[in-house]
Design an enzyme around this catalytic site. Structure first.
Site, short mmCIF file in Angstrom:
data_model
loop_
_atom_site.label_atom_id
_atom_site.label_comp_id
_atom_site.label_asym_id
_atom_site.label_seq_id
_atom_site.Cartn_x
_atom_site.Cartn_y
_atom_site.Cartn_z
NE ARG A 34 4.82 -4.95 6.35
CZ ARG A 34 4.28 -4.63 5.46
NH1 ARG A 34 4.28 -4.94 4.17
NH2 ARG A 34 3.20 -3.62 5.84
CG ASP B 90 0.43 -0.79 4.97
OD1 ASP B 90 0.26 -1.78 5.61
OD2 ASP B 90 0.38 0.49 5.35
CD GLU C 284 -1.62 -3.13 10.04
OE1 GLU C 284 -1.44 -3.86 11.20
OE2 GLU C 284 -0.79 -2.91 9.56
NE ARG D 119 7.04 -7.74 10.40
CZ ARG D 119 5.78 -6.73 10.16
NH1 ARG D 119 4.58 -7.47 10.16
NH2 ARG D 119 6.06 -5.54 9.97
#
Length: 348
Positions: free
Chosen positions: A188, A193, A196, A236
């Site tokens: 990740r 960010d 999604e 992750r």
């Protein structure tokens, strides 16, 4: 006159005979000295010396030579099947011709084992990464799939081409999805960010497909280097990832920073557990995000309008919706249980 020459010659003859006699005596003395044999006992082997009728070891014997030379026997050569005593073993081991190659070979083997364990051992999964890697070591490999706008899977190839990857027959990166199962590291991107994609019953966020497409085109089948920081709650590895792209193959690019500049992600916002790789990197990320905002790139198009939300706001909103659904389901289950209890009580 003839008589004088003869008489003078007759007078010198005795002298010549005397000289010849002296020479013969000297030769006889030399022969006697040379014929003496010196016998020296070998204190180590306790064996008598051998005599050879040879004037010198460097000259072959001849028929007219009667001079005898003294030689001493050497230690017999041992074969591979000859048994050795403890003293013989100690002597053989301390011999520099045996000791030095043994030490060099042992040291070389131990050095190769250490190098393999630290730098050439392949890590199949993120859960197999030792904590000693975090903030200290890096992982090199090829990207095999991109799952979302901010995470992907990498096949670890330690050592790269120098270790034979991609060109030796037994060091190939699998291409079939079935062969890659349980053999890739889930990474990740740290500090960012992205919007999604739809999963776990949640709808897709705006620009989520665009961010996924951008990251796929940027990383898929590329060799990358990841600097891991920690593992998250999903197993992750949170890491900063660098990639080299044509034509600037001598410059490595920070993947997270490039996504912020393209407007495909925002700086990761959370109360705890945020990893940037240093304060300097965090400030660089925030400057890149601010620049994308001013230029209206990617998801920042119309961000001042109503209905726009960042990936963090989207996650918070969906978490609230899921919490309300869970509470409603629990309340419905409680009401149903009370109704059944009342019916059973009435029957009794």
């Amino acid at each position: 006159m003839r008589w004088l020459f003869w008489s003078s010659g007759s007078q010198q003859a005795p002298n010549n005979n005397k000289d010849n006699n002296n020479n013969n005596n000297n030769n006889n003395d030399d022969d006697d000295d040379n014929n003496n044999i010196i016998i020296i006992n070998n204190n180590i082997n306790r064996r008598p010396p051998l005599t050879l009728e040879c004037p010198s070891p460097s000259h072959p014997p001849c028929a007219s030579c009667s001079t005898k030379a003294t030689t001493f026997p050497s230690n017999p050569k041992r074969g591979w099947n000859t048994s050795l005593t403890a003293r013989d073993w100690a002597g053989e081991f301390k011999d520099p011709r045996n000791l030095i190659p043994t030490l060099l070979l042992t040291g070389g083997i131990l050095f190769c084992v250490r190098i393999h364990r630290q730098y050439l051992r392949r890590i199949p999964l993120a859960t197999n990464i030792s904590p000693t890697y975090f903030h200290k070591r890096s992982l090199f490999g090829r990207v095999t799939s991109v799952g979302d706008g901010d995470n992907f899977r990498m096949y670890h190839t330690p050592g790269g081409r120098l270790a034979g990857w991609e060109w030796l027959p037994f060091r190939r990166v699998p291409r079939v999805k079935k062969e890659l199962k349980d053999r890739t590291i889930h990474i990740r991107l740290a500090g960012i960010d992205a919007p999604e994609l739809p999963h776990f019953g949640r709808p897709a966020q705006p620009y989520s497909h665009a961010a996924h497409t951008w990251l796929t085109n940027y990383l898929l089948n590329k060799r990358v280097r990841a600097f891991p920081y920690r593992q998250d709650q999903y197993g992750r590895v949170v890491a900063t990832v660098y990639v080299r792209r044509f034509p600037w193959i001598f410059l490595r690019r920070d993947v997270g920073l490039q996504m912020l500049r393209a407007g495909m992600a925002t700086v990761y916002e959370a109360k705890s557990g945020v990893e940037f790789g240093g304060e300097g990197k965090e400030s660089k990320y925030r400057r890149a995000e601010e620049m994308a905002k001013r230029r209206g790139r990617g998801l920042w198009k119309g961000w001042k309008g109503a209905g726009w939300e960042s990936p963090r706001e989207y996650k918070n909103r969906m978490a609230g919706v899921e919490g309300e659904r869970a509470a409603a389901a629990a309340a419905a289950a409680g009401v149903g249980g009370m109704g059944e209890l009342g019916v059973n009580g009435g029957k009794n």
